[in-house]
Design a protein around this motif. Structure first.
Motif, PDB file in Angstrom:
ATOM      1  N   GLN A 141      39.822  57.672  80.484  1.00  0.00           N
ATOM      2  CA  GLN A 141      40.055  58.774  79.559  1.00  0.00           C
ATOM      3  C   GLN A 141      39.984  58.251  78.128  1.00  0.00           C
ATOM      4  O   GLN A 141      40.552  57.204  77.815  1.00  0.00           O
ATOM      5  CB  GLN A 141      41.407  59.422  79.825  1.00  0.00           C
ATOM      6  N   LEU A 142      39.295  58.993  77.291  1.00  0.00           N
ATOM      7  CA  LEU A 142      39.091  58.606  75.897  1.00  0.00           C
ATOM      8  C   LEU A 142      39.679  59.668  74.990  1.00  0.00           C
ATOM      9  O   LEU A 142      39.412  60.858  75.165  1.00  0.00           O
ATOM     10  CB  LEU A 142      37.596  58.454  75.608  1.00  0.00           C
ATOM     11  N   TYR A 162      32.171  64.317  66.248  1.00  0.00           N
ATOM     12  CA  TYR A 162      31.943  62.918  66.622  1.00  0.00           C
ATOM     13  C   TYR A 162      32.597  62.645  67.976  1.00  0.00           C
ATOM     14  O   TYR A 162      33.774  62.966  68.174  1.00  0.00           O
ATOM     15  CB  TYR A 162      32.496  61.991  65.558  1.00  0.00           C
ATOM     16  N   TYR A 163      31.818  62.029  68.862  1.00  0.00           N
ATOM     17  CA  TYR A 163      32.277  61.737  70.208  1.00  0.00           C
ATOM     18  C   TYR A 163      32.297  60.236  70.450  1.00  0.00           C
ATOM     19  O   TYR A 163      31.361  59.515  70.086  1.00  0.00           O
ATOM     20  CB  TYR A 163      31.357  62.373  71.245  1.00  0.00           C
ATOM     21  N   TYR A 205      31.598  57.976  80.362  1.00  0.00           N
ATOM     22  CA  TYR A 205      32.807  58.724  80.016  1.00  0.00           C
ATOM     23  C   TYR A 205      32.740  59.137  78.541  1.00  0.00           C
ATOM     24  O   TYR A 205      32.257  58.381  77.692  1.00  0.00           O
ATOM     25  CB  TYR A 205      34.060  57.869  80.247  1.00  0.00           C
ATOM     26  N   TRP A 206      33.282  60.329  78.273  1.00  0.00           N
ATOM     27  CA  TRP A 206      33.224  60.896  76.934  1.00  0.00           C
ATOM     28  C   TRP A 206      34.587  61.431  76.516  1.00  0.00           C
ATOM     29  O   TRP A 206      35.344  61.954  77.340  1.00  0.00           O
ATOM     30  CB  TRP A 206      32.204  62.036  76.887  1.00  0.00           C
ATOM     31  N   ALA A 258      41.240  54.185  74.818  1.00  0.00           N
ATOM     32  CA  ALA A 258      40.863  54.363  76.217  1.00  0.00           C
ATOM     33  C   ALA A 258      42.014  54.021  77.150  1.00  0.00           C
ATOM     34  O   ALA A 258      42.816  53.124  76.861  1.00  0.00           O
ATOM     35  CB  ALA A 258      39.669  53.463  76.546  1.00  0.00           C
ATOM     36  N   SER A 259      42.061  54.732  78.274  1.00  0.00           N
ATOM     37  CA  SER A 259      43.025  54.388  79.317  1.00  0.00           C
ATOM     38  C   SER A 259      42.448  53.255  80.156  1.00  0.00           C
ATOM     39  O   SER A 259      41.255  52.942  80.079  1.00  0.00           O
ATOM     40  CB  SER A 259      43.301  55.609  80.189  1.00  0.00           C
TER      41      SER A 259
END
Length: 124
Positions: free
Chosen positions: A3-4, A94-95, A113-114, A24-25
């Protein structure tokens, strides 16, 4: 599953600066290459910057070279995007993205992942 979570977006005047963060996780952050992408209204998502898992390699889009800096702190599971000399054309969502490989790629499809995205608006 990774997850981000991005933060740091906002409204800034042209010539100003912002720093985006993405945390991040998980416990294998250094094994992921990380990238920043952006998408403006009506346009496709485009590459901005990317960094290898170790942080030793990094790449930038021509449009941001010399103005943006990508970095990472593997101890904090965080990647940063320092944005200086911002221009109205930098306005976009922004991603942050993570790739299950330490090797850098610059195409969105290479990332697994995003994050949810953070809005950056640069006024003229």
């Amino acid at each position: 599953q990774v997850q981000l979570v991005e933060s740091g977006g906002g409204l800034v005047q042209a010539g100003g600066s912002l720093r985006l963060s993405c945390t991040a996780s998980g416990r294998t952050f250094s094994s992921y290459a990380m990238g920043w992408f952006r998408q403006a209204p009506g346009k496709e998502r485009e590459f901005v910057a990317a960094i290898s898992g170790s942080g030793a390699s990094f790449y930038y889009a021509d449009s941001v070279k010399g103005r943006f800096t990508i970095s990472r702190d593997n101890g904090r599971n965080t990647v940063y995007l320092q944005m200086n000399s911002l221009k109205p054309e930098d306005t976009a969502v922004y991603y942050c993205a993570a790739r299950i490989s330490a090797i850098v790629k610059i195409t969105p499809v290479a990332y697994n992942y995003w994050g949810q995205g953070t809005q950056v608006t640069v006024s003229s």
